[in-house]
Design a protein around this motif. Structure first.
Motif, PDB file in Angstrom:
ATOM      1  N   ARG A 186       7.104   3.586  -5.993  1.00  0.00           N
ATOM      2  CA  ARG A 186       6.577   4.878  -5.552  1.00  0.00           C
ATOM      3  C   ARG A 186       5.502   5.296  -6.547  1.00  0.00           C
ATOM      4  O   ARG A 186       5.368   4.710  -7.641  1.00  0.00           O
ATOM      5  N   THR A 187       4.726   6.314  -6.182  1.00  0.00           N
ATOM      6  CA  THR A 187       3.681   6.807  -7.081  1.00  0.00           C
ATOM      7  C   THR A 187       3.832   8.317  -7.270  1.00  0.00           C
ATOM      8  O   THR A 187       4.535   8.990  -6.528  1.00  0.00           O
ATOM      9  N   TYR A 220       3.716  -4.226 -13.291  1.00  0.00           N
ATOM     10  CA  TYR A 220       3.113  -3.640 -12.100  1.00  0.00           C
ATOM     11  C   TYR A 220       1.703  -3.164 -12.422  1.00  0.00           C
ATOM     12  O   TYR A 220       1.383  -2.838 -13.569  1.00  0.00           O
ATOM     13  N   LEU A 221       0.865  -3.120 -11.397  1.00  0.00           N
ATOM     14  CA  LEU A 221      -0.504  -2.645 -11.537  1.00  0.00           C
ATOM     15  C   LEU A 221      -0.821  -1.753 -10.355  1.00  0.00           C
ATOM     16  O   LEU A 221      -0.477  -2.079  -9.211  1.00  0.00           O
ATOM     17  N   CYS A 222      -1.483  -0.639 -10.619  1.00  0.00           N
ATOM     18  CA  CYS A 222      -1.882   0.282  -9.558  1.00  0.00           C
ATOM     19  C   CYS A 222      -3.402   0.316  -9.465  1.00  0.00           C
ATOM     20  O   CYS A 222      -4.083   0.572 -10.462  1.00  0.00           O
ATOM     21  N   LEU A 223      -3.925   0.051  -8.257  1.00  0.00           N
ATOM     22  CA  LEU A 223      -5.352   0.204  -7.991  1.00  0.00           C
ATOM     23  C   LEU A 223      -5.520   1.426  -7.090  1.00  0.00           C
ATOM     24  O   LEU A 223      -5.216   1.361  -5.896  1.00  0.00           O
ATOM     25  N   PRO A 224      -5.967   2.545  -7.629  1.00  0.00           N
ATOM     26  CA  PRO A 224      -6.060   3.775  -6.827  1.00  0.00           C
ATOM     27  C   PRO A 224      -7.243   3.760  -5.868  1.00  0.00           C
ATOM     28  O   PRO A 224      -8.233   3.052  -6.089  1.00  0.00           O
ATOM     29  N   ARG A 240       0.837  -1.185   0.000  1.00  0.00           N
ATOM     30  CA  ARG A 240       0.000   0.000   0.000  1.00  0.00           C
ATOM     31  C   ARG A 240       0.878   1.243   0.000  1.00  0.00           C
ATOM     32  O   ARG A 240       1.820   1.351   0.796  1.00  0.00           O
ATOM     33  N   VAL A 241       0.577   2.179  -0.890  1.00  0.00           N
ATOM     34  CA  VAL A 241       1.286   3.449  -0.970  1.00  0.00           C
ATOM     35  C   VAL A 241       0.241   4.550  -0.877  1.00  0.00           C
ATOM     36  O   VAL A 241      -0.479   4.817  -1.840  1.00  0.00           O
ATOM     37  N   GLY A 242       0.124   5.160   0.299  1.00  0.00           N
ATOM     38  CA  GLY A 242      -0.949   6.113   0.511  1.00  0.00           C
ATOM     39  C   GLY A 242      -2.287   5.408   0.454  1.00  0.00           C
ATOM     40  O   GLY A 242      -2.505   4.400   1.117  1.00  0.00           O
ATOM     41  N   ASP A 243      -3.197   5.916  -0.388  1.00  0.00           N
ATOM     42  CA  ASP A 243      -4.502   5.278  -0.568  1.00  0.00           C
ATOM     43  C   ASP A 243      -4.511   4.304  -1.731  1.00  0.00           C
ATOM     44  O   ASP A 243      -5.556   3.720  -2.046  1.00  0.00           O
ATOM     45  N   ASP A 244      -3.380   4.136  -2.393  1.00  0.00           N
ATOM     46  CA  ASP A 244      -3.300   3.264  -3.565  1.00  0.00           C
ATOM     47  C   ASP A 244      -2.690   1.914  -3.188  1.00  0.00           C
ATOM     48  O   ASP A 244      -1.919   1.800  -2.237  1.00  0.00           O
TER      49      ASP A 244
END
Length: 220
Positions: free
Chosen positions: A187-188, A41-45, A26-30
């Protein structure tokens, strides 16, 4: 069931297991996921209150359903033991002694470079190739070998990005019966992925100050 009850049910924390080869952090709310099989890689915001511990994901049902829809969850519980990615390193290795590469060092470095650049492996290839290593984790010995490696690196015809350099350094250390953790971080905003070597809280491959923007997602 009333609308309020349904809303509470959707947000109540649940647990599920990540699918084989899926790593998450988890990176912040993502929620950032690494799919070894897809080598991507995949990002789920905006995933809300999601926690990741090894292979276990805890969070509201709607988030778990999003992961299940992407085939990122294991359909049943699993007993697989997965090593936790370590915390970011906060210190450097001790100062290395003055040393010069020997002929054996040069030949070892050259053989490693040829082996590493011959083809581009996937992250899954690298994980399988370097799994189960055993070696000494002596900070002073690591510092000495890293210094030799750094003297040889400028003579390589190509050194590529962090992935190639990290694997070359890991192999160079392994050749002297030394070892360290190979850590992958993300990182995002903007999204970036990076990897480095560390031993406990000491960074082996670079200055620890360069890593504070990353969150570890996988360790080999």
């Amino acid at each position: 069931m009333s609308r309020a009850d349904a809303s509470c049910e959707a947000t109540r924390p649940r647990q599920a297991s990540l699918a084989e080869g899926i790593h998450a952090v988890r990176v912040g709310d993502d929620l950032i996921l690494l799919d070894l099989a897809a080598d991507d890689y995949l990002c789920l915001p905006e995933c809300g209150e999601v926690d990741v511990l090894g292979r276990t994901v805890s969070g509201p049902m709607d988030t778990l359903l999003r992961l299940a829809a992407e085939e990122l969850l294991h359909p049943t519980k699993t007993d697989e033991v997965r090593g936790e990615a370590p915390a970011l390193p906060s210190a450097r290795l001790p100062p290395p002694p003055h040393s010069r590469p020997t002929l054996h060092d040069v030949l070892t470095f050259a053989a490693i470079w040829v082996r590493c650049v011959r083809r581009r492996p996937t992250l899954l290839d690298l994980k399988q190739r370097h799994h189960g290593r055993r070696g000494r984790r002596d900070p002073a010995a690591l510092a000495a070998r890293v210094e030799v490696f750094r003297q040889l690196l400028p003579f390589a015809p190509a050194t590529g990005v962090c992935l190639l350099q990290a694997e070359m350094l890991l192999r160079f250390l392994n050749a002297d019966d030394l070892d360290a953790d190979w850590v992958f971080g993300v990182r995002t905003f903007p999204f970036l992925a990076h990897c480095w070597l560390q031993c406990g809280d000491q960074c082996v491959s670079e200055a620890p100050e360069t890593l504070h923007v990353y969150r570890p997602i996988m360790v080999i």
